[in-house]
Scaffold this active site. Structure first.
Site, PDB file in Angstrom:
ATOM      1  N   CYS A   1      -2.573   7.175  -5.450  1.00  0.00           N
ATOM      2  CA  CYS A   1      -1.115   7.090  -5.448  1.00  0.00           C
ATOM      3  C   CYS A   1      -0.704   5.831  -6.197  1.00  0.00           C
ATOM      4  CB  CYS A   1      -0.603   7.067  -4.016  1.00  0.00           C
ATOM      5  SG  CYS A   1       1.173   6.895  -3.879  1.00  0.00           S
TER       6      CYS A   1
ATOM      7  N   TYR B   1       0.850  -1.192   0.000  1.00  0.00           N
ATOM      8  CA  TYR B   1       0.000   0.000   0.000  1.00  0.00           C
ATOM      9  C   TYR B   1       0.878   1.233   0.000  1.00  0.00           C
ATOM     10  CZ  TYR B   1       0.871   1.118   4.924  1.00  0.00           C
ATOM     11  OH  TYR B   1       1.455   1.475   6.107  1.00  0.00           O
ATOM     12  N   CYS B   2       0.256   2.398  -0.346  1.00  0.00           N
ATOM     13  CA  CYS B   2       1.005   3.646  -0.325  1.00  0.00           C
ATOM     14  C   CYS B   2       0.134   4.747   0.260  1.00  0.00           C
ATOM     15  CB  CYS B   2       1.513   3.989  -1.714  1.00  0.00           C
ATOM     16  SG  CYS B   2       0.258   3.880  -3.014  1.00  0.00           S
ATOM     17  N   ARG B   3      -0.053   5.836  -0.500  1.00  0.00           N
ATOM     18  CA  ARG B   3      -0.756   6.986   0.100  1.00  0.00           C
ATOM     19  C   ARG B   3      -2.259   6.913  -0.058  1.00  0.00           C
ATOM     20  NH1 ARG B   3       3.776  10.735  -2.576  1.00  0.00           N
ATOM     21  NH2 ARG B   3       5.286  10.748  -0.855  1.00  0.00           N
TER      22      ARG B   3
END
Lengths: 217, 217
Positions: free
Chosen positions: A184, A178-180
DNA sequence: TTTACGATCTAACGATCATTAGATCGTTAT
DNA sequence: ATAACGATCTAATGATCGTTAGATCGTAAA
């Protein structure tokens, strides 16, 4: 009579200040970045791909609407999201936009299809699997953002270090990157790389803001 | 690289359309009015104290953001809130504005102090009292809005008919008056009138939107 | 058919906004 | 000290927006 009008107009005018602050794409991007943790102006400018002058001007607007706070630290001015409510609003306005605007849904499908995504699964289930170690929840954001706030049981390997640090990941297990958040693309890139290297990887299109997790102080 | 930028910018741009649509005081007022029920353009213009041309222009913007729908009925064009999510967003952006903007809180206190208000009480409690008949929940909005949606067990007496229809109200019981929500002053006026006439009256600063009730169709 | 009216479209105005460049200010490193 | 850098302020540009007036179109009542 006219007196009532004046006060009514004043009320709607104030609410419109929030709308105005969130009526610019770049300001929304800055809000999303600040949801990941506190940042200086030059960092925000770089990460949003705009000049520092423009970033400063947009941040000024956000500050005028009291959506962000500032604190001077030596040479730097640190910006922070004002409070949890702002992060929740960022999720809410995005949710309404996805509900109402077909163009947005179409654009989202473009990035959602390529790397296989995790179904809008129950979060407790994922946390349970992560706690047991059956899946690796991988945070591919810059390490400062991981330190500011991260999903439960997540491990941090920033995207630009991922290629060199693949050995840290267990080969047999599922990796959920996962990221932002859903807008993202870092987790997409991570999943693509991991799959190429033989890992069983999925993208979790949510970030800390979507989970209601907010950086402290 | 640049490709990713393009799609990212597109995403934030779409969300900003919602921000832009809600960045005008008059548009917000129109949204609130439409939360009370479907209305024609001239009605909206009159109730928002603007010209029909201006109302038409603002409604055009709201329509472009898909926040409202239209249907032609003979001479009239009927506008409706697109769905429940829009009404919820109107409550949400107002809530964030109240949280962040001191000026708004101050302005709200001005209208909140005069007529005594109901505490942010539990709704179930009020409904129970209304069901038993221990309090009268009074809807002072125009009758079309009452017909479109109203609070449970509420009775309708529009504000401009209230003076002539006071006899319909039981003298001994508490009267809780509400209108379009916290930014609407009709319930304030009603409470003032009722108290002058010897009733035990309170203002409920919430309306149907705040209770999650939304007009059908 | 004529008349009235709801509603939108167009054009136009001033006001506001996004964006960039130049200058300025404070802080840190040399 | 000087230099480098983060950050903001100012001014200036072009673009967009809010608002109003005039013309147009469709529908309903006379």
């Amino acid at each position: 009579m006219n007196d009532a009008r004046r006060i009514k107009d004043l009320l709607y005018e104030q609410v419109a200040r929030i709308g105005k602050a969130t009526s610019s794409p770049k300001r929304l991007e800055l809000i999303e970045l600040l949801c990941q943790g506190e940042k200086a102006v030059d960092t925000l400018a770089r990460e949003a791909s705009i000049s520092m002058k423009l970033a400063s001007a947009h941040l000024r607007e956000l500050r005028a609407a009291h959506l962000v706070n500032t604190e001077k630290q030596g040479k730097y001015v640190i910006y922070r999201i004002a409070n949890r409510e702002v992060a929740e609003f960022w999720v809410a306005i995005r949710s309404l936009a996805e509900d109402r605007l077909v163009e947005l849904r179409l654009a989202l499908q473009q990035i959602a299809c390529n790397p296989k995504e995790l179904a809008p699964q129950d979060r407790d289930g994922l946390v349970k699997l992560a706690r047991k170690g059956d899946v690796v929840v991988l945070d591919v954001r810059p390490s400062e953002e991981y330190l500011a706030a991260h999903l439960p049981f997540a491990r941090s390997i920033p995207l630009d270090e991922l290629k060199m640090r693949l050995s840290e990941l267990p080969k047999g297990k599922m990796v959920v990157a996962y990221c932002r958040g859903p807008y993202c693309l870092m987790a997409c890139d991570a999943v693509e790389l991991l799959r190429k290297k033989g890992f069983d990887a999925l993208r979790l299109p949510e970030g800390v803001a979507e989970w209601g997790i907010v950086p402290e102080r």
